[in-house]
Design an enzyme around this catalytic site. Structure first.
Site, short mmCIF file in Angstrom:
data_model
loop_
_atom_site.label_atom_id
_atom_site.label_comp_id
_atom_site.label_asym_id
_atom_site.label_seq_id
_atom_site.Cartn_x
_atom_site.Cartn_y
_atom_site.Cartn_z
N LYS A 73 0.84 -1.17 0.04
CA LYS A 73 -0.10 0.07 0.12
C LYS A 73 0.92 1.16 -0.12
CE LYS A 73 -3.81 2.33 2.70
NZ LYS A 73 -3.11 3.66 2.43
N PRO B 173 5.19 8.12 1.09
CA PRO B 173 5.25 7.25 -0.23
C PRO B 173 6.69 6.45 0.03
CG PRO B 173 4.46 9.37 -0.97
CD PRO B 173 4.65 9.50 0.47
N ASN B 174 6.93 5.63 -0.83
CA ASN B 174 8.01 4.96 -0.96
C ASN B 174 8.80 4.20 0.34
OD1 ASN B 174 7.97 5.42 -3.84
ND2 ASN B 174 8.84 7.21 -3.55
N ARG B 175 8.10 4.18 1.29
CA ARG B 175 8.15 3.79 2.82
C ARG B 175 9.22 4.84 3.43
NH1 ARG B 175 4.45 1.18 1.18
NH2 ARG B 175 4.06 -1.13 1.49
N LEU B 176 9.09 6.00 2.91
CA LEU B 176 10.08 7.02 3.60
C LEU B 176 9.03 7.88 4.68
CD1 LEU B 176 11.93 8.33 0.34
CD2 LEU B 176 12.83 6.63 2.35
#
Length: 211
Positions: A8, A188-191
């Site tokens: 997700k 976003p992007n697991r950041l």
């Protein structure tokens, strides 16, 4: 699709040091109020993790029933597994997870019982069925069958039919007094954004953690 393929993307909000309250309990209340306003199902549901003195952990879901300047309050049977573990090792961790808001809050701190008077006030506010349940259930102990529990409930309902239902002495509240509170906002992007409040004497220090 396998478990490893489930993903997700988090895009709803950011979390900046300039936007948060310097007091983590006020910041918690702000986020909690937003969770309530979003009509989430049981926004006060939280994971409570405890451990034995030798470090064996256990975790379960409980309901937050109060937040004050001292900390986070929940209620339970003091003779339950969590009650016994907290009596022997009075430290705990809490986790709130609100996926609809892409938010998580982690809390760590020592634990103490609230006063009997505070427990009495909350117990008196509970529906009669819940009060009977506190008497009927020796939480975490082994029982022979569901029928055994239901028979105990029926007996107590008859006994207290025309009486006030007092609080059992083995049932009451705990307060988690935080020394660390972390606010996590999915990005976003697991950041992800992670801001940790760490108590230093009477002051709170805010630190950004790497995602």
């Amino acid at each position: 699709m396998g478990i490893a393929d489930l993903r997700k993307e988090y895009t709803r909000h950011g979390l900046s040091e300039t936007d948060v309250d310097p007091d983590p309990l006020r910041q918690f209340q702000c986020w909690f109020d937003q969770a309530v306003a979003a009509e989430l199902i049981e926004p006060n549901a939280m994971t409570l993790a405890t451990a034995t003195p030798d470090g064996r952990p256990s975790a379960r879901m409980v309901l937050l029933k109060g937040v004050d300047n001292g900390g986070f309050v929940f209620f339970t049977n003091y003779e339950s597994r969590k009650g016994v573990e907290l009596a022997a090792n009075p430290w705990a961790a809490l986790v709130f997870y609100w996926p609809e808001l892409e938010r998580q809050i982690r809390i760590e701190g020592r634990v103490e019982r609230i006063t009997p008077e505070e427990s009495d006030v909350y117990f008196a506010s509970r529906p009669n069925g819940s009060r009977i349940g506190a008497w009927a259930s020796r939480q975490s102990s082994v029982i022979g069958s569901r029928a055994e529990l239901e028979q105990r409930v029926a007996e107590l309902e008859q006994f207290y039919a025309d009486r006030d239902i007092p609080r059992p002495t083995y049932w009451g509240g705990f307060r988690v007094i935080p020394d660390v509170i972390e606010f996590w906002q999915g990005r976003p992007n697991r950041l992800h954004d992670r801001l940790r409040y760490r108590r230093n004497n009477s002051q709170w220090i805010i630190e950004r953690l790497s995602p």
